[in-house]
Motif scaffolding. Structure first.
Motif, short mmCIF file in Angstrom:
data_model
loop_
_atom_site.label_atom_id
_atom_site.label_comp_id
_atom_site.label_asym_id
_atom_site.label_seq_id
_atom_site.Cartn_x
_atom_site.Cartn_y
_atom_site.Cartn_z
N GLU A 106 118.95 -0.78 2.05
CA GLU A 106 120.23 -1.71 1.56
C GLU A 106 120.52 -2.43 2.71
O GLU A 106 120.76 -3.69 2.91
N PHE A 107 120.71 -1.95 4.11
CA PHE A 107 121.33 -2.74 5.14
C PHE A 107 120.56 -3.61 5.77
O PHE A 107 120.95 -4.72 6.15
N ILE A 145 127.87 -13.73 -1.01
CA ILE A 145 128.04 -12.45 -0.36
C ILE A 145 127.65 -11.46 -1.61
O ILE A 145 126.82 -10.42 -1.35
N ILE A 146 128.23 -11.68 -2.43
CA ILE A 146 127.75 -10.71 -3.85
C ILE A 146 126.28 -10.81 -4.17
O ILE A 146 125.74 -9.73 -4.55
N ILE A 151 121.12 -8.34 -4.40
CA ILE A 151 119.53 -8.19 -4.21
C ILE A 151 119.24 -7.23 -3.29
O ILE A 151 118.15 -6.52 -3.63
N SER A 152 120.03 -6.82 -2.45
CA SER A 152 119.60 -5.61 -1.47
C SER A 152 119.74 -4.22 -1.83
O SER A 152 118.90 -3.54 -1.78
N LEU A 153 120.93 -4.14 -3.03
CA LEU A 153 120.99 -2.97 -3.74
C LEU A 153 119.93 -3.00 -4.49
O LEU A 153 119.20 -1.70 -4.64
N GLY A 207 111.80 -10.27 0.89
CA GLY A 207 111.62 -10.44 2.47
C GLY A 207 111.19 -11.94 2.51
O GLY A 207 111.67 -12.67 3.24
N GLY A 208 110.19 -12.10 1.70
CA GLY A 208 109.63 -13.68 1.76
C GLY A 208 110.71 -14.67 1.39
O GLY A 208 110.39 -15.91 2.06
#
Length: 317
Positions: A106-107, A145-146, A151-153, A207-208
């Protein structure tokens, strides 16, 4: 083979930094200092940006969010490492291991996305300076930011929850100091093909895409800066990107160094230490990079430290 309903009692054994009890206090103190510097340094950035209205701009808004993520990413690995060193116990439960995997994903993903957003912010500031405040309005900043959070979640949940389908036969030993996704998958005794495919897809997409955005932004920035006729103007325009470029180099350079070190070294302990650096070094150095290279933050720090000193002096009187 034990069934999946036995996983609650399963424990993973993490690598040990040192087997010498005499060296342990020094190692413990070293990583404790790193963690305290990381937390305090990033908290200082957040505090200064929050208190100083001159820093209420998109660039510093994203920087304060990056500092918060740096604290969280460091907190997923170092506290557990410190506890293990203090108790001389290298075990971590099945639930704890999967939780750590999800939080790291996540982070780390969130930091990757934030760096891309900060690149876009620098692109707009340099390539469209007259429209900067219109384009980078508060509403867009919040939505960016949201978007990074969502995306990360999604990335962490997709990869983390897919670990639940895996079976583990016995207590397993990890070559790393913390639970890392690829290493946990290697410890499974069931088919991991789907998990490995998802890792490659996730790396390519989550990542890409941010990395491509960073490259695109800086290609545009370079062309825009080169069109400035005066050397002083070029320097002034590009100097606003120096801190961000340093953070980018440290973040991705550390990741590349960890990958190369893991591929070349045969020492398990060296690999474990190198992998830990990815979640320690950039997060500790980011506040120093932005503080030392940024006059606005240094000025705000001096102002608030001066105000605090004055308050304390008056309190004593």
């Amino acid at each position: 083979m034990e069934g999946r309903n036995q996983t609650d009692a399963l424990q993973f054994f993490l690598a040990r930094l040192t087997d010498d009890p005499a060296v342990l206090p020094l190692t413990f103190s070293f990583f404790l200092c790193i963690y305290l510097v990381t937390v305090l340094g990033n908290l200082l950035i957040i505090m200064v940006v929050s208190l100083d209205h001159h820093l209420h701009t998109p660039m510093y808004f994203f920087l304060s969010n990056l500092s918060f993520v740096d604290i969280c990413l460091s907190s997923t690995t170092i506290p557990k490492l410190l506890v293990n060193m203090q108790t001389w116990d290298q075990t971590i439960s099945y639930t704890g291991c999967l939780t750590q995997v999800c939080f790291i994903l996540e982070f780390a993903s969130l930091e990757n996305c934030l760096l891309a957003v900060m690149s876009y912010d620098r692109y707009v500031a340099i390539c469209h300076p007259l429209r900067y405040t219109v384009i980078m309005n508060p509403s867009l900043c919040v939505w960016l930011i949201i978007l990074c959070l969502v995306i990360s979640l999604e990335n962490s949940l997709l990869l983390g929850l897919m670990l639940l389908r895996l079976s583990f036969c016995t207590n397993m030993e990890s070559p790393l100091i913390y639970c890392e996704l690829a290493q946990v998958i290697k410890l499974a005794c069931s088919d991991t093909l789907i998990n490995n495919i998802l890792i490659y897809l996730s790396t390519f997409i989550f990542g890409g895409v941010p990395i491509s955005g960073i490259i695109f932004s800086y290609v545009k920035i370079v062309f825009s800066v080169m069109r400035i006729s005066s050397l002083k103007g070029r320097y002034k325009a590009f100097s606003t990107c120096v801190s961000h470029l340093a953070v980018l180099s440290l973040f991705y350079g550390t990741a590349l160094g960890v990958y190369i070190s893991s591929a070349l070294t045969i020492s398990t302990r060296s690999t474990a230490v190198a992998s830990l650096m990815y979640t320690v070094v950039p997060q500790m150095m980011n506040p120093f990079i932005y503080s030392l290279r940024n006059g606005d933050i240094m000025e705000a720090l001096r102002k608030h430290v001066g105000q605090l000193s004055e308050v304390l002096r008056e309190g004593k009187l």
